[in-house]
Design a protein around this motif. Sequence first.
Motif, PDB file in Angstrom:
ATOM      1  N   PRO A 266      17.329  38.855   6.501  1.00 22.60           N
ATOM      2  CA  PRO A 266      18.662  38.241   6.488  1.00 22.60           C
ATOM      3  C   PRO A 266      19.263  38.078   7.880  1.00 22.60           C
ATOM      4  CG  PRO A 266      18.486  39.890   4.755  1.00 22.60           C
ATOM      5  CD  PRO A 266      17.263  40.033   5.605  1.00 22.60           C
ATOM      6  N   SER A 267      19.103  39.086   8.750  1.00 12.55           N
ATOM      7  CA  SER A 267      19.680  38.981  10.095  1.00 12.55           C
ATOM      8  C   SER A 267      19.040  37.858  10.885  1.00 12.55           C
ATOM      9  CB  SER A 267      19.528  40.314  10.850  1.00 12.55           C
ATOM     10  OG  SER A 267      20.444  41.273  10.379  1.00 12.55           O
ATOM     11  N   TYR A 268      17.724  37.714  10.772  1.00 12.01           N
ATOM     12  CA  TYR A 268      17.049  36.659  11.516  1.00 12.01           C
ATOM     13  C   TYR A 268      17.477  35.284  11.015  1.00 12.01           C
ATOM     14  CZ  TYR A 268      13.326  34.374  14.183  1.00 12.01           C
ATOM     15  OH  TYR A 268      12.624  33.590  15.068  1.00 12.01           O
ATOM     16  N   ALA A 269      17.762  35.164   9.726  1.00 14.97           N
ATOM     17  CA  ALA A 269      18.243  33.894   9.178  1.00 14.97           C
ATOM     18  C   ALA A 269      19.557  33.485   9.834  1.00 14.97           C
ATOM     19  CB  ALA A 269      18.408  33.993   7.663  1.00 14.97           C
ATOM     20  N   GLU A 270      20.372  34.454  10.199  1.00 16.88           N
ATOM     21  CA  GLU A 270      21.624  34.155  10.900  1.00 16.88           C
ATOM     22  C   GLU A 270      21.386  33.959  12.391  1.00 16.88           C
ATOM     23  OE1 GLU A 270      24.559  33.530   9.502  1.00 16.88           O
ATOM     24  OE2 GLU A 270      23.522  33.716   7.585  1.00 16.88           O
ATOM     25  N   GLU A 271      20.507  34.759  12.969  1.00 17.14           N
ATOM     26  CA  GLU A 271      20.268  34.683  14.407  1.00 17.14           C
ATOM     27  C   GLU A 271      19.740  33.319  14.831  1.00 17.14           C
ATOM     28  OE1 GLU A 271      19.250  39.439  15.171  1.00 17.14           O
ATOM     29  OE2 GLU A 271      17.648  37.950  15.122  1.00 17.14           O
ATOM     30  N   ILE A 272      18.864  32.709  14.010  1.00 19.95           N
ATOM     31  CA  ILE A 272      18.256  31.440  14.419  1.00 19.95           C
ATOM     32  C   ILE A 272      19.227  30.264  14.333  1.00 19.95           C
ATOM     33  CG2 ILE A 272      15.909  32.168  13.878  1.00 19.95           C
ATOM     34  CD1 ILE A 272      16.064  30.632  11.278  1.00 19.95           C
ATOM     35  N   LYS A 273      20.449  30.513  13.898  1.00 17.55           N
ATOM     36  CA  LYS A 273      21.484  29.488  13.945  1.00 17.55           C
ATOM     37  C   LYS A 273      22.147  29.426  15.312  1.00 17.55           C
ATOM     38  CE  LYS A 273      22.630  29.973   9.015  1.00 17.55           C
ATOM     39  NZ  LYS A 273      23.673  30.400   8.042  1.00 17.55           N
ATOM     40  N   THR A 274      21.774  30.338  16.207  1.00 16.95           N
ATOM     41  CA  THR A 274      22.397  30.436  17.526  1.00 16.95           C
ATOM     42  C   THR A 274      21.429  29.956  18.609  1.00 16.95           C
ATOM     43  OG1 THR A 274      21.609  32.690  17.985  1.00 16.95           O
ATOM     44  CG2 THR A 274      23.633  32.462  16.680  1.00 16.95           C
ATOM     45  N   PRO A 275      21.942  29.501  19.748  1.00 23.60           N
ATOM     46  CA  PRO A 275      21.065  29.052  20.845  1.00 23.60           C
ATOM     47  C   PRO A 275      20.125  30.139  21.346  1.00 23.60           C
ATOM     48  CG  PRO A 275      23.304  28.268  21.188  1.00 23.60           C
ATOM     49  CD  PRO A 275      23.372  29.230  20.029  1.00 23.60           C
ATOM     50  N   GLU A 276      20.544  31.386  21.306  1.00 25.26           N
ATOM     51  CA  GLU A 276      19.709  32.472  21.825  1.00 25.26           C
ATOM     52  C   GLU A 276      18.404  32.613  21.060  1.00 25.26           C
ATOM     53  OE1 GLU A 276      19.924  37.271  22.868  1.00 25.26           O
ATOM     54  OE2 GLU A 276      21.603  36.294  21.835  1.00 25.26           O
ATOM     55  N   PHE A 277      18.444  32.363  19.749  1.00 23.24           N
ATOM     56  CA  PHE A 277      17.270  32.583  18.917  1.00 23.24           C
ATOM     57  C   PHE A 277      16.747  31.315  18.243  1.00 23.24           C
ATOM     58  CE2 PHE A 277      19.721  36.561  18.899  1.00 23.24           C
ATOM     59  CZ  PHE A 277      18.766  37.436  19.403  1.00 23.24           C
ATOM     60  N   GLY A 278      17.470  30.210  18.387  1.00 24.74           N
ATOM     61  CA  GLY A 278      17.069  28.981  17.701  1.00 24.74           C
ATOM     62  C   GLY A 278      16.039  28.155  18.433  1.00 24.74           C
ATOM     63  N   TRP A 279      15.812  28.442  19.709  1.00 27.65           N
ATOM     64  CA  TRP A 279      14.798  27.749  20.498  1.00 27.65           C
ATOM     65  C   TRP A 279      14.932  26.234  20.407  1.00 27.65           C
ATOM     66  CZ3 TRP A 279      11.900  30.626  23.798  1.00 27.65           C
ATOM     67  CH2 TRP A 279      11.853  31.989  23.562  1.00 27.65           C
ATOM     68  N   GLY A 280      16.179  25.772  20.477  1.00 26.73           N
ATOM     69  CA  GLY A 280      16.429  24.338  20.466  1.00 26.73           C
ATOM     70  C   GLY A 280      16.547  23.720  19.096  1.00 26.73           C
ATOM     71  N   LEU A 281      16.292  24.491  18.047  1.00 22.88           N
ATOM     72  CA  LEU A 281      16.396  23.978  16.680  1.00 22.88           C
ATOM     73  C   LEU A 281      17.545  24.609  15.897  1.00 22.88           C
ATOM     74  CD1 LEU A 281      12.650  23.673  15.537  1.00 22.88           C
ATOM     75  CD2 LEU A 281      14.152  21.914  16.496  1.00 22.88           C
ATOM     76  N   GLU A 282      18.456  25.270  16.614  1.00 25.33           N
ATOM     77  CA  GLU A 282      19.554  25.935  15.911  1.00 25.33           C
ATOM     78  C   GLU A 282      20.421  24.942  15.134  1.00 25.33           C
ATOM     79  OE1 GLU A 282      20.541  25.342  20.285  1.00 25.33           O
ATOM     80  OE2 GLU A 282      18.902  26.254  19.151  1.00 25.33           O
ATOM     81  N   GLY A 283      20.573  23.716  15.657  1.00 26.64           N
ATOM     82  CA  GLY A 283      21.332  22.709  14.930  1.00 26.64           C
ATOM     83  C   GLY A 283      20.634  22.292  13.645  1.00 26.64           C
ATOM     84  N   VAL A 284      19.320  22.213  13.678  1.00 28.95           N
ATOM     85  CA  VAL A 284      18.537  21.888  12.483  1.00 28.95           C
ATOM     86  C   VAL A 284      18.721  22.975  11.432  1.00 28.95           C
ATOM     87  CG1 VAL A 284      16.232  21.394  11.600  1.00 28.95           C
ATOM     88  CG2 VAL A 284      16.859  20.674  13.917  1.00 28.95           C
ATOM     89  N   ILE A 285      18.679  24.221  11.873  1.00 28.76           N
ATOM     90  CA  ILE A 285      18.861  25.342  10.946  1.00 28.76           C
ATOM     91  C   ILE A 285      20.258  25.320  10.345  1.00 28.76           C
ATOM     92  CG2 ILE A 285      19.034  27.858  10.813  1.00 28.76           C
ATOM     93  CD1 ILE A 285      16.188  26.849  10.877  1.00 28.76           C
ATOM     94  N   ARG A 286      21.252  25.009  11.167  1.00 28.84           N
ATOM     95  CA  ARG A 286      22.615  24.939  10.617  1.00 28.84           C
ATOM     96  C   ARG A 286      22.735  23.789   9.621  1.00 28.84           C
ATOM     97  NH1 ARG A 286      24.053  26.245  16.086  1.00 28.84           N
ATOM     98  NH2 ARG A 286      24.477  24.044  16.524  1.00 28.84           N
ATOM     99  N   ASP A 287      22.028  22.692   9.887  1.00 33.69           N
ATOM    100  CA  ASP A 287      22.039  21.574   8.931  1.00 33.69           C
ATOM    101  C   ASP A 287      21.507  22.011   7.570  1.00 33.69           C
ATOM    102  OD1 ASP A 287      23.042  19.841  10.795  1.00 33.69           O
ATOM    103  OD2 ASP A 287      21.136  18.840  11.237  1.00 33.69           O
ATOM    104  N   ARG A 288      20.510  22.884   7.576  1.00 34.36           N
ATOM    105  CA  ARG A 288      19.899  23.346   6.320  1.00 34.36           C
ATOM    106  C   ARG A 288      20.457  24.701   5.880  1.00 34.36           C
ATOM    107  NH1 ARG A 288      15.294  21.257   4.233  1.00 34.36           N
ATOM    108  NH2 ARG A 288      16.347  22.048   2.374  1.00 34.36           N
ATOM    109  N   GLY A 289      21.582  25.083   6.429  1.00 34.49           N
ATOM    110  CA  GLY A 289      22.132  26.418   6.174  1.00 34.49           C
ATOM    111  C   GLY A 289      22.331  26.733   4.708  1.00 34.49           C
ATOM    112  N   ALA A 290      22.724  25.753   3.913  1.00 34.49           N
ATOM    113  CA  ALA A 290      22.946  25.984   2.484  1.00 34.49           C
ATOM    114  C   ALA A 290      21.639  26.216   1.740  1.00 34.49           C
ATOM    115  CB  ALA A 290      23.701  24.805   1.866  1.00 34.49           C
ATOM    116  N   ASP A 291      20.521  25.861   2.371  1.00 33.91           N
ATOM    117  CA  ASP A 291      19.212  25.994   1.721  1.00 33.91           C
ATOM    118  C   ASP A 291      18.355  27.059   2.396  1.00 33.91           C
ATOM    119  OD1 ASP A 291      19.909  23.696   0.175  1.00 33.91           O
ATOM    120  OD2 ASP A 291      19.357  22.436   1.880  1.00 33.91           O
TER     121      ASP A 291
END
Length: 545
Positions: A266-291
Amino acid sequence: MTCVRFMENFQKIAEKCLFASLNFYQTLDKLAFMKTPSLKQDFLKILFVTPEAVPFAKTGGLADVTGALAKELSSIGHDVRIIMPRYYIIDKDHWKLKKHDAPLGVPLGRIGTCWAAVYEGFIPDSNVKVYFIEYEHFFGRKGLYFDETGNGFLDNDNRFAFLSRAAMELSLYLDFIPHVIHSHDWQSAAVPVFLNTVYAETPLARCASLFTIHNMQHQGDFYEGLMDVLEVSWDHFHPQGLEKNGKVNLLKGGIYHSTLVNTVSPSYAEEIKTPEFGWGLEGVIRDRGADLYGIINGIDYDIWNPETDKLIAANFSSDNLEGKDVCKADLQRAMGLSLRPHVPVIGIVTRLVFQKGIDLLATIIDKLLEDMDIQIVLLGTGEVWSHFYFSDAAERHPGKLGVFIGYNDQLAHKIEAGSDFFLMPSRFEPCGLNQLYSFSYGTLPIVSARGGLNDTVINLDERTGQGTGFKMFDLTPEALYNTIGWAVHHYYNSPELIRKMKQRVMKLRFSWEESAREYQSLYYEAVKRRIGERLFFQEFPCFTN
């Protein structure tokens, strides 16, 4: 660590725990609609597409997850099958693999059709059928992803586009149309892309997809010409598709095209929404946040169990820790350490890479061994500099530091069983498995408060004596030194506290049974979204709307 230092970190701990709890209940809320069948179970046909799985091929935790999860889902009653490469290291005779009579044609765009052999076997002691795709040009090599110098194979793009396409073709060839295809990491991320594009007019079009991100850092970035190998329309080469910075990014395509997405905590699912852990895809993860969901990995207690483990010197349990002392002495002998029963041994089994914080350890290794009466054992391989650095450090500290460059499964078990503490100073850790193995063997984790490490390890509360390990919240050499010192201080000055902690963690259970039930719920939800509510409830009448 003093009580004053503990209180300085207490607020951080409370915030982290609250965050994890909220995330957990949000996940339950997402799945609340799905009632577990009571009188009748409607089973699923599930296909795993993965680059590795135990016991056949392994470079890390991904293989443990795919092998163990598939076995557990099968034990529930689902029809689970795996498709993976037949690498050079997979011995066909040893695993009693049966070759299919007909070759499999795999279209690979401008490369042409590649003709592969298909072998069939089972995960031992299970009903999980495994199909191995043999294509010597791509998989007839010693390494899975890297050559002997540690560099990725130059044709990894074609190799794993081939794997994903072969999975599609083999499903049709076998007439095995699964309810859900579960793909893992960038190596099989093209699967959900194919389902929505190349195979949209085939029987596979109704298959739901679940895409699991085991490590966000590794994304499968390749030249744009890969689009012509995938045979996916160039209409999908855009920022909301497969394009990232002018290249094809397979991970990005998998995230956007899959029915549902999950990570392994669960923590990693939240962390990858941030620039520190998203490796440039944090916006993509936020787009799919509901899924997006986070499910903690389990471990296989048939393998990692000190009461039955045949790879360690003596068996032991939480009620009788005498065997752990025997294992400690055995580990000290195996690693060339001084036979000192009362010195704390700190174990490390890891990939020697930046992600794992190995540079932090390198910075303080000499100071640690000079200032503290401890022993350290290290097993791993990775960045070439680290091989020489830690090997040289072992020569500088004979009897105190033992280093094995490479991987040895029996030694990994010996380290878990014989160590007092297990060190994981990871910069990010999607889930982590070694801290869970350590719990089983009464070995207390010293970890960074990141990802799955933060979700699974409870920091020691010096006021109550409760806790399951020792956390560091700042990723600096100083914080690592101090956190290790905190654990060592209690080893020497609070032996009863350490003994009780060891017994407490051995009683914890992170079984695949619970994790598999959570994955089962995700599969049902994915199928429901893919085929629609009306067809879903017709096909699975055990559920009510």
